[in-house]
Design a protein around this motif. Structure first.
Motif, PDB file in Angstrom:
ATOM      1  N   SER A   1       0.828  -1.209   0.000  1.00 24.28           N
ATOM      2  CA  SER A   1       0.000   0.000   0.000  1.00 24.28           C
ATOM      3  C   SER A   1       0.859   1.254   0.000  1.00 24.28           C
ATOM      4  O   SER A   1       0.511   2.266  -0.618  1.00 24.28           O
ATOM      5  N   VAL A   2       2.006   1.191   0.673  1.00 22.92           N
ATOM      6  CA  VAL A   2       2.896   2.349   0.733  1.00 22.92           C
ATOM      7  C   VAL A   2       3.657   2.503  -0.577  1.00 22.92           C
ATOM      8  O   VAL A   2       3.754   3.601  -1.134  1.00 22.92           O
TER       9      VAL A   2
ATOM     10  N   LEU B   1       1.942   5.707  -1.816  1.00 24.27           N
ATOM     11  CA  LEU B   1       2.647   6.864  -1.270  1.00 24.27           C
ATOM     12  C   LEU B   1       3.959   7.161  -1.985  1.00 24.27           C
ATOM     13  O   LEU B   1       4.304   8.322  -2.211  1.00 24.27           O
TER      14      LEU B   1
ATOM     15  N   ALA C   1       3.623  -0.323   8.960  1.00 19.41           N
ATOM     16  CA  ALA C   1       2.395   0.244   9.510  1.00 19.41           C
ATOM     17  C   ALA C   1       2.009  -0.515  10.759  1.00 19.41           C
ATOM     18  O   ALA C   1       2.489  -1.624  11.013  1.00 19.41           O
TER      19      ALA C   1
ATOM     20  N   MET D   1       3.056   9.428   9.565  1.00 19.60           N
ATOM     21  CA  MET D   1       1.705   9.872   9.253  1.00 19.60           C
ATOM     22  C   MET D   1       0.680   8.972   9.928  1.00 19.60           C
ATOM     23  O   MET D   1       0.994   7.852  10.337  1.00 19.60           O
ATOM     24  N   ASP D   2      -0.527   9.485  10.057  1.00 18.37           N
ATOM     25  CA  ASP D   2      -1.675   8.694  10.493  1.00 18.37           C
ATOM     26  C   ASP D   2      -2.590   8.503   9.293  1.00 18.37           C
ATOM     27  O   ASP D   2      -2.720   9.394   8.448  1.00 18.37           O
ATOM     28  N   ASP D   3      -3.226   7.341   9.229  1.00 19.83           N
ATOM     29  CA  ASP D   3      -4.123   7.045   8.117  1.00 19.83           C
ATOM     30  C   ASP D   3      -5.418   6.474   8.677  1.00 19.83           C
ATOM     31  O   ASP D   3      -5.397   5.698   9.637  1.00 19.83           O
TER      32      ASP D   3
ATOM     33  N   PRO E   1      -7.086   0.968   4.944  1.00 21.41           N
ATOM     34  CA  PRO E   1      -6.584   2.343   5.068  1.00 21.41           C
ATOM     35  C   PRO E   1      -6.769   3.098   3.753  1.00 21.41           C
ATOM     36  O   PRO E   1      -6.710   2.513   2.670  1.00 21.41           O
ATOM     37  N   THR E   2      -6.973   4.392   3.849  1.00 18.82           N
ATOM     38  CA  THR E   2      -7.171   5.186   2.630  1.00 18.82           C
ATOM     39  C   THR E   2      -5.950   5.127   1.715  1.00 18.82           C
ATOM     40  O   THR E   2      -6.077   5.276   0.502  1.00 18.82           O
ATOM     41  N   LEU E   3      -4.776   4.887   2.292  1.00 23.47           N
ATOM     42  CA  LEU E   3      -3.563   4.811   1.484  1.00 23.47           C
ATOM     43  C   LEU E   3      -3.604   3.657   0.492  1.00 23.47           C
ATOM     44  O   LEU E   3      -2.919   3.683  -0.528  1.00 23.47           O
ATOM     45  N   THR E   4      -4.423   2.643   0.785  1.00 22.25           N
ATOM     46  CA  THR E   4      -4.478   1.476  -0.098  1.00 22.25           C
ATOM     47  C   THR E   4      -5.417   1.675  -1.281  1.00 22.25           C
ATOM     48  O   THR E   4      -5.390   0.875  -2.223  1.00 22.25           O
TER      49      THR E   4
END
Length: 256
Positions: free
Chosen positions: A105-106, A110, A152, A167-169, A247-250
């Protein structure tokens, strides 16, 4: 006294000769013949206008001027070594390879923008990305296989690693437009996990966080499907087979 023609080779020759007290040994360390080293030292003495060493058939003895020059030589050599170390650090920052380990995901959600900016600023650095689960990310950094890692969740303390929160997700619930999450309202966590749930496999950081959230409300996660890849979770949701929470990052990684 001529200082202008003093070379680094002259300085090393004097320092090495002071250390070994032997033309033969010093010449071997410097990659010269004894006669070449003798000529070099004699030439230096002539330019300086002082005798640095007294010689006999077997031994070499520094004069008072030789001892004084030796102290200066050692300071100059240390200064050169420090300067070259600083220059090497400068060159290394412009050329080399950087290995980054991270959760999928990162690395997908990101890193692309960060890598684009980094590559533009440091075009001489080759980048290698390792996609891995959170535990494997830590192992890669600890073993030296990666220079840095992005993990994470809650990470265990490892004495050889330093951790820095970045960061927080937030987690979001994801479902088919005509599925259990079709109503335009807020859903509680207990309500969501009671739906046909598509969970990431045990051992992933997402699953660790979701199991922890279930424990806090006194329930256990009983998924309908368990998957190892985010794209698979997205495909199952798209097929209307259940809901998930990620998570929104994914979200950029999901195949939906």
């Amino acid at each position: 006294m001529d200082h202008n023609n003093l070379t680094l080779a002259d300085i090393r020759a004097v320092a090495t000769l002071l250390e070994t007290r032997s033309f033969r040994s010093a010449a071997g360390m410097l990659g010269l013949s004894p006669s070449a080293l003798s000529r070099q030292v004699s030439g230096l003495e002539e330019r300086l206008g002082v005798r640095l060493f007294d010689r006999d058939t077997r031994n070499v003895y520094p004069t008072a001027s030789g001892e004084a020059f030796g102290r200066v030589a050692h300071r100059m050599l240390h200064a050169v070594e420090d300067g070259m170390a600083e220059f090497d650090a400068h060159v290394s920052a412009r050329q080399g390879r950087l290995v980054i380990a991270g959760l999928p995901s990162v690395t997908a959600g990101l890193l692309p923008q960060l890598i684009r900016d980094f590559s533009a600023a440091h075009p001489g650095i080759d980048l290698r990305i390792l996609d891995a689960l959170s535990g494997s990310v830590l192992d890669a950094v600890e073993s030296g296989a990666a220079d840095l890692g992005f993990a994470a969740g809650t990470v265990s303390t490892r004495s050889r690693l330093d951790f820095l929160p970045l960061m927080d997700d937030a987690f979001v619930a994801i479902g088919h437009p005509e599925g259990p999450l079709a109503e335009d309202r807020a859903y509680g966590w207990a309500e969501i996990v009671d739906m046909p749930f598509i969970a990431m496999a045990a051992g992933t950081s997402v699953r660790e966080l979701l199991d922890g959230a279930c424990l806090r409300i006194g329930t256990a996660l009983s998924p309908r499907f368990e998957v190892s890849h985010l794209a698979t979770a997205g495909a199952l949701v798209s097929a209307g087979l259940g809901v998930t929470a990620l998570p929104t990052l994914t979200l950029p990684v999901l195949d939906m």
